[in-house]
Design an enzyme around this catalytic site. Sequence first.
Site, PDB file in Angstrom:
ATOM      1  N   ASP A 142       0.883  -1.264   0.052  1.00  0.00           N
ATOM      2  CA  ASP A 142       0.048   0.087  -0.091  1.00  0.00           C
ATOM      3  C   ASP A 142       0.792   1.295  -0.103  1.00  0.00           C
ATOM      4  O   ASP A 142       1.631   1.574   0.901  1.00  0.00           O
ATOM      5  CB  ASP A 142      -0.887   0.106   1.257  1.00  0.00           C
ATOM      6  CG  ASP A 142      -1.856   1.267   1.211  1.00  0.00           C
ATOM      7  OD1 ASP A 142      -1.777   2.107   0.682  1.00  0.00           O
ATOM      8  OD2 ASP A 142      -2.933   0.846   2.015  1.00  0.00           O
ATOM      9  N   HIS A 143       0.943   1.605  -1.122  1.00  0.00           N
ATOM     10  CA  HIS A 143       1.974   3.057  -1.305  1.00  0.00           C
ATOM     11  C   HIS A 143       1.583   4.123  -0.347  1.00  0.00           C
ATOM     12  O   HIS A 143       2.428   5.053  -0.223  1.00  0.00           O
ATOM     13  CB  HIS A 143       2.030   3.428  -2.880  1.00  0.00           C
ATOM     14  CG  HIS A 143       3.311   4.169  -2.989  1.00  0.00           C
ATOM     15  ND1 HIS A 143       4.175   4.391  -2.234  1.00  0.00           N
ATOM     16  CD2 HIS A 143       3.654   4.391  -4.454  1.00  0.00           C
ATOM     17  CE1 HIS A 143       5.202   4.996  -2.971  1.00  0.00           C
ATOM     18  NE2 HIS A 143       4.879   5.128  -4.100  1.00  0.00           N
TER      19      HIS A 143
END
Length: 422
Positions: free
Chosen positions: A394-395
Site C-alpha cells: 500500500d503506497h
Amino acid sequence: MAGIKTINLPDVGDFDGIEIIEVLIAPGDEIQAEDSIIVLESDKATMEIPSPYAGTIKTLMVNVGDRTSEGAAIATIETADSATEPPEVERPPEIVQEVEDSQPGKSRKPPPKPAVESVDRSGNLIHASPSIRRYARELGVDLDRVIGSGAKGRILKENVKAFIKTTLSSGGGGSGIPISAMPEIDFSKFGEIEAIELNRIKKISGAHLHRSWVSVPHVTQFDEADITDLEAFRKSLAKESEQRGVRLTPLVFLMKAVVAALKTFPEVNASLESSGERLVLKKYFNIGVAVDTPNGLVVPVIREVDQKGLFDLAEELSATAGRAREGKLAPADMQGGCFSISSLGGIGGSHFTPIVNAPEVAILGVGKAKMQPVYQDDGSFSAGLILPLALSYDHRVIDGAQGARFTSFLSRVITDIRRVLI
Ligand code: CAO
C-alpha cells in the site's frame, strides 16, 4: 401570524445591474432564514443572497440572466409567524462568511455571502457557491471531480447529485472513483455458452479483492533470493520430517523469514485506519497464507509464527490448508492476520502481482524456484536455485525505498536462512 413578505435585494456594495447566475429557489420551496436564494456575479466577485425570512416561497420574480440592483424584488414568501422587517446587520461586512454557521430561524437583514473560489488538482478554478460547497462537503464529494454545467463551468446542485448517482451505480462506492457500469452482453449471439453461478467463496473473496484493488494504491516490488543453501538445509531435514509425518516445504522457511523482515520493518506489520490518518502497528506476527481450494481462494491465518518452530508450522500449515480445501474453515480462522503470503511456487510461474489483503498493507507473492546461473563480481558463475519474490504494498503507507529495502532484507534472510536467528 402568517403573512406574505417580499424579499428584496439587500445592499450588495458598489454594484448596479448585477447579473443573476443561479436561482436556488422555486415556488413551493420551504426555506429557512439565511438559506441562499440567488447567486450574483460581477466582474470581480460572486455572492450568494440569503433569505431574511423562513417560510414558503410563493412567487419568484427573477430568472437566471436577469440583472438586478439593490431593493429589487426577488420573490415573495409566506412566513409562518408575524416576522417583522429584518433589523440592520450588526456585523462588519468582512466577516460575512460566518453567516453560514449562524442559527436558522433568526430574522435579520442578511448580508450577501461571497462565493469562495478554489482550484482543482490541475490548477483550474472551481466555480461553486458556498451552499454547493457545503452540500458537497456534507456528502463527502470532492468538488474537483465534479463537472459543472452552469455558466462558466459553475458546479450546480444537480451536478453534485449526478456525480453521486454515477459513483454509486458504478460500484465505485467509498473509493470516490466513477467507473462506468460493465455493459450487459448477450454472448449467445456469438456462439454456444453456459452460464454458471459463482460459488459463495468466489463471491465473497471477489468483493474483498475488488475493494482492495480500488481502494489501495498498489506498487509491486520484484526481487529474488538464492535458495540453494536453504534447499540443501530443507533436504537435510527430510528424514526428520518424515519421522514427524510433516511436509517441510520452502513456504515454512519463508514464513519465518517474513517475520524477521516484519520485526525489522514494523510499519509493514501494520494496518491503516479507515480514516487513512493513523497506522496501527501490530506487535504480534500472524501470517495469512493464500490457499487454493476447489471452491476458490481463501486466506487462513497462522498465528504467532514468531513463536513456532519449523515442524510445528509445517504441521499447522498442512492441517489448515486441508481444512480450507474441505471447506471447514471458520470465519475466525481467517481473521487477525498481519501480512499475507501467496505462494504459487508449487504450481509454476515466476513473478506476479498479488493484491494486498487490506487492511493489511503488504503481501508477498512467491513464484517457482528455478536453477539459474549466479554470477560473481569477477565474472565467474555457478548454478543457483533462484526464487522469484514480489511484494505488493500500500503506497500510502510504504514508500518505494522502504518496499525495496524490505525485499532486499527478505532476500538476504532467505538466501542465508541462519539470519532469522539474528
Ligand atoms: N519453488 C519451487 N518448488 C516449490 C516452491 C517454490 N517456491 N514452493 C513449493 N514448492 C514445491 C514443494 O516443495 C513441494 O514439492 P515437494 O513435495 O517435492 O517438496 C511442491 O512444490 C508442492 O508444494 P505445495 O504447494 O503443496 O506446498 P506449499 O507449502 O508450497 O504451499 C499452499 C501450500 C497451501 C500455499 C499451496 O498448496 C497453495 O494452495 N498454493 C496456491 C496459493 C494461491 O492460490 N495463490 C494465489 C492467490 S491470488 O494472489
